[in-house]
Every structure is written in structure tokens, then in C-alpha cells.
Design a protein around this motif. Structure first.
Motif, PDB file in Angstrom:
ATOM      1  N   VAL A 247       0.876  -1.161   0.000  1.00 19.09           N
ATOM      2  CA  VAL A 247       0.000   0.000   0.000  1.00 19.09           C
ATOM      3  C   VAL A 247       0.920   1.219   0.000  1.00 19.09           C
ATOM      4  CG1 VAL A 247      -1.710   1.296   1.343  1.00 19.09           C
ATOM      5  CG2 VAL A 247      -1.836  -1.213   1.210  1.00 19.09           C
ATOM      6  N   VAL A 248       0.619   2.194  -0.848  1.00 16.68           N
ATOM      7  CA  VAL A 248       1.441   3.399  -0.952  1.00 16.68           C
ATOM      8  C   VAL A 248       0.606   4.596  -0.530  1.00 16.68           C
ATOM      9  CG1 VAL A 248       2.792   4.885  -2.491  1.00 16.68           C
ATOM     10  CG2 VAL A 248       2.769   2.397  -2.853  1.00 16.68           C
ATOM     11  N   LEU A 249       1.186   5.441   0.300  1.00 14.89           N
ATOM     12  CA  LEU A 249       0.524   6.660   0.744  1.00 14.89           C
ATOM     13  C   LEU A 249       1.554   7.780   0.764  1.00 14.89           C
ATOM     14  CD1 LEU A 249      -2.145   7.855   1.764  1.00 14.89           C
ATOM     15  CD2 LEU A 249      -1.480   7.165   4.070  1.00 14.89           C
ATOM     16  N   GLN A 250       1.278   8.822   0.003  1.00 13.77           N
ATOM     17  CA  GLN A 250       2.187   9.962  -0.046  1.00 13.77           C
ATOM     18  C   GLN A 250       1.836  10.987   1.031  1.00 13.77           C
ATOM     19  OE1 GLN A 250       1.744  10.268  -4.688  1.00 13.77           O
ATOM     20  NE2 GLN A 250       3.342  11.674  -4.000  1.00 13.77           N
ATOM     21  N   ILE A 251       2.863  11.650   1.532  1.00 12.95           N
ATOM     22  CA  ILE A 251       2.702  12.796   2.424  1.00 12.95           C
ATOM     23  C   ILE A 251       3.225  13.983   1.618  1.00 12.95           C
ATOM     24  CG2 ILE A 251       3.199  13.787   4.692  1.00 12.95           C
ATOM     25  CD1 ILE A 251       1.959  10.828   4.640  1.00 12.95           C
ATOM     26  N   ALA A 252       2.315  14.864   1.205  1.00 13.09           N
ATOM     27  CA  ALA A 252       2.695  15.981   0.340  1.00 13.09           C
ATOM     28  C   ALA A 252       2.485  17.294   1.068  1.00 13.09           C
ATOM     29  CB  ALA A 252       1.863  15.954  -0.941  1.00 13.09           C
TER      30      ALA A 252
ATOM     31  N   ALA B   6      -2.479   8.586  12.794  1.00  8.98           N
ATOM     32  CA  ALA B   6      -1.989   7.199  12.771  1.00  8.98           C
ATOM     33  C   ALA B   6      -3.155   6.222  12.608  1.00  8.98           C
ATOM     34  CB  ALA B   6      -1.210   6.888  14.044  1.00  8.98           C
ATOM     35  N   ARG B   7      -4.261   6.453  13.307  1.00  7.71           N
ATOM     36  CA  ARG B   7      -5.442   5.584  13.139  1.00  7.71           C
ATOM     37  C   ARG B   7      -5.956   5.643  11.709  1.00  7.71           C
ATOM     38  NH1 ARG B   7      -6.819   7.349  18.280  1.00  7.71           N
ATOM     39  NH2 ARG B   7      -8.315   8.849  17.482  1.00  7.71           N
ATOM     40  N   PHE B   8      -5.974   6.850  11.136  1.00  8.84           N
ATOM     41  CA  PHE B   8      -6.415   6.992   9.752  1.00  8.84           C
ATOM     42  C   PHE B   8      -5.519   6.170   8.823  1.00  8.84           C
ATOM     43  CE2 PHE B   8      -5.950   8.898   5.573  1.00  8.84           C
ATOM     44  CZ  PHE B   8      -7.265   8.899   5.134  1.00  8.84           C
ATOM     45  N   VAL B   9      -4.199   6.282   8.995  1.00  7.43           N
ATOM     46  CA  VAL B   9      -3.262   5.556   8.129  1.00  7.43           C
ATOM     47  C   VAL B   9      -3.447   4.047   8.300  1.00  7.43           C
ATOM     48  CG1 VAL B   9      -0.818   5.088   7.675  1.00  7.43           C
ATOM     49  CG2 VAL B   9      -1.601   7.448   8.016  1.00  7.43           C
ATOM     50  N   LEU B  10      -3.590   3.595   9.539  1.00  7.85           N
ATOM     51  CA  LEU B  10      -3.801   2.161   9.779  1.00  7.85           C
ATOM     52  C   LEU B  10      -5.107   1.680   9.141  1.00  7.85           C
ATOM     53  CD1 LEU B  10      -2.551   1.924  13.457  1.00  7.85           C
ATOM     54  CD2 LEU B  10      -1.478   0.869  11.442  1.00  7.85           C
ATOM     55  N   ASP B  11      -6.170   2.452   9.292  1.00  3.46           N
ATOM     56  CA  ASP B  11      -7.448   2.095   8.663  1.00  3.46           C
ATOM     57  C   ASP B  11      -7.320   2.114   7.144  1.00  3.46           C
ATOM     58  OD1 ASP B  11      -8.648   1.795  11.138  1.00  3.46           O
ATOM     59  OD2 ASP B  11      -9.640   3.766  11.094  1.00  3.46           O
ATOM     60  N   TYR B  12      -6.628   3.123   6.626  1.00  4.65           N
ATOM     61  CA  TYR B  12      -6.430   3.220   5.181  1.00  4.65           C
ATOM     62  C   TYR B  12      -5.676   1.981   4.676  1.00  4.65           C
ATOM     63  CZ  TYR B  12      -5.319   4.867   0.590  1.00  4.65           C
ATOM     64  OH  TYR B  12      -5.225   4.964  -0.771  1.00  4.65           O
ATOM     65  N   TYR B  13      -4.643   1.582   5.387  1.00  2.07           N
ATOM     66  CA  TYR B  13      -3.873   0.401   5.018  1.00  2.07           C
ATOM     67  C   TYR B  13      -4.765  -0.843   5.003  1.00  2.07           C
ATOM     68  CZ  TYR B  13      -0.722  -3.557   5.430  1.00  2.07           C
ATOM     69  OH  TYR B  13      -0.110  -4.757   5.243  1.00  2.07           O
ATOM     70  N   ARG B  14      -5.499  -1.030   6.075  1.00  2.00           N
ATOM     71  CA  ARG B  14      -6.355  -2.231   6.176  1.00  2.00           C
ATOM     72  C   ARG B  14      -7.448  -2.232   5.107  1.00  2.00           C
ATOM     73  NH1 ARG B  14      -5.644  -1.050  12.143  1.00  2.00           N
ATOM     74  NH2 ARG B  14      -3.944  -2.448  12.704  1.00  2.00           N
ATOM     75  N   ASP B  15      -8.075  -1.070   4.878  1.00  2.00           N
ATOM     76  CA  ASP B  15      -9.093  -0.965   3.830  1.00  2.00           C
ATOM     77  C   ASP B  15      -8.493  -1.235   2.441  1.00  2.00           C
ATOM     78  OD1 ASP B  15     -10.946  -0.330   5.781  1.00  2.00           O
ATOM     79  OD2 ASP B  15     -10.984   1.827   5.294  1.00  2.00           O
ATOM     80  N   SER B  16      -7.285  -0.745   2.202  1.00  3.55           N
ATOM     81  CA  SER B  16      -6.629  -0.972   0.909  1.00  3.55           C
ATOM     82  C   SER B  16      -6.328  -2.445   0.722  1.00  3.55           C
ATOM     83  CB  SER B  16      -5.338  -0.173   0.819  1.00  3.55           C
ATOM     84  OG  SER B  16      -5.633   1.213   0.810  1.00  3.55           O
ATOM     85  N   ARG B  17      -5.926  -3.123   1.774  1.00  2.00           N
ATOM     86  CA  ARG B  17      -5.640  -4.552   1.694  1.00  2.00           C
ATOM     87  C   ARG B  17      -6.906  -5.348   1.392  1.00  2.00           C
ATOM     88  NH1 ARG B  17      -0.898  -5.317   0.124  1.00  2.00           N
ATOM     89  NH2 ARG B  17       0.758  -5.091   1.612  1.00  2.00           N
ATOM     90  N   ARG B  18      -8.032  -4.845   1.916  1.00  2.00           N
ATOM     91  CA  ARG B  18      -9.325  -5.500   1.658  1.00  2.00           C
ATOM     92  C   ARG B  18      -9.925  -5.070   0.337  1.00  2.00           C
ATOM     93  NH1 ARG B  18     -10.228  -4.775   7.488  1.00  2.00           N
ATOM     94  NH2 ARG B  18     -11.049  -2.715   7.088  1.00  2.00           N
ATOM     95  N   GLY B  19      -9.313  -4.039  -0.274  1.00  2.00           N
ATOM     96  CA  GLY B  19      -9.824  -3.542  -1.542  1.00  2.00           C
ATOM     97  C   GLY B  19     -11.004  -2.608  -1.420  1.00  2.00           C
TER      98      GLY B  19
END
Length: 172
Positions: free
Chosen positions: A6-11, A157-170
Motif C-alpha cells: 500500500v502506498v501513501l504519499q505525504i505531500a 496514525a489511526r487513519f493511516v492504519l485504517d487506510y492500510y487495512r481498507d486498501s488490503r481489503r480492496g
């Protein structure tokens, strides 16, 4: 072949707090059991990774296209050419990264959390693609994505963790 991370940019603009935020997020994410890779864009500079006079520096100065150094605890390799972000992500995946956090590379098309330090930084939102969250130094409202205070590291951090898990689930 390694699983696609999962890729997430910090811009954000220079001195907006990207590095500080990442240093707060990384330990929380790693402690959750997710292996984090980080890619930093050094926009416009020519970074130096070792010191004049050291062996690796001498090899690079002699013209080596690739220079690597390894010890009991770490490895570093520098190529004397720029690589596209997509290739860097692939290399992170091959090394076992499950989540790749990218600092910078504003024009790339990966999902982004945008840091707004000053009101005039809001212009970023008009030309960046894939914005999934805003992190702001001041009160700010966005009607399409969540907004977090730059000092609320736990919620980010919770947002990033949720984003990661949601991305893994598609489901992101």
C-alpha cells in the motif's frame, strides 16, 4: 514476486511538517505489525549519503554507477541516476515493505495526505491528485476528505492504519 505494498504519499511544501509527522507515524505503524518503507524525495537538491574521504565516497568519485555498503545491522546502496517513484516502490516491496510512505513526489498519482501549514498552501488541493486526507496547522474544513490537526498524531496514525487495512481489503 513480493506482494504489492500500500502506498501513501505525504505531500506539502517545504517546512510544512512532513518529516516530523512521518517520524511520529512510523513507530505506531511498525508496532501494529506492519512493515513500513519510506521514500524521501529530495526535490532540487543533490543529497550526499556519505562523507568525503570514506571508501564508499572514493568509489563513487571514481565513477562507480552503483555503490553499496553493508554491515551486521544494515545495508545501503546508492545509484548514480534518478529512479522513478514506481521503481522505488517495487524495490521497497521486494525488500518486504507492506506500507510505503512517500515524502514528496507531489505530481505522482498515488493517494496523498496533504499538509497545509499556511493558508496559501491550500492551493495544493487544486492541483494534486488522489487527496485522501488533509493535515492542517490551522482550523480547516474540507467537505470531501477528513481533516486532522497537525498535532493530532494519534488520529492521523489511526487513519493511516485504517487506510492500510481498507486498501488490503480492496475497499479504499
Amino acid at each position: 514476486m513480493a506482494a504489492e505494498p500500500v502506498v501513501l504519499q505525504i505531500a506539502g511544501y517545504s517546512d510544512s511538517g512532513k518529516t516530523t509527522l512521518l517520524t511520529k507515524l512510523i513507530p505506531v505503524i511498525e508496532e501494529s505489525g506492519i512493515r513500513v518503507g519510506v521514500i524521501k524525495h529530495d526535490g532540487g537538491h543533490d543529497f550526499e549519503w556519505d562523507q568525503p574521504g570514506k571508501d564508499t565516497w572514493k568509489y563513487r568519485e571514481a565513477g562507480a554507477s552503483l555503490v553499496a555498503i553493508a554491515s551486521r545491522t544494515k545495508t545501503a546502496m546508492v545509484e548514480q541516476r534518478p529512479l522513478p517513484l514506481s521503481e522505488l516502490v517495487e524495490r521497497m516491496a521486494a525488500a518486504g515493505a507492506e506500507l510505503v510512505l512517500v515524502e514528496g513526489f507531489k505530481r505522482e498519482n498515488y493517494p496523498k495526505m496533504v499538509i497545509l501549514r499556511r493558508p496559501e498552501d491550500q492551493e495544493l488541493l487544486s492541483f494534486l491528485s488522489g487527496v485522501v486526507a488533509v493535515i492542517s496547522w490551522d482550523a480547516f474544513v474540507h467537505h470531501e476528505v477528513p481533516v486532522f490537526s497537525v498535532n493530532d498524531h494519534d488520529r492521523v496514525a489511526r487513519f493511516v492504519l485504517d487506510y492500510y487495512r481498507d486498501s488490503r481489503r480492496g475497499t479504499s
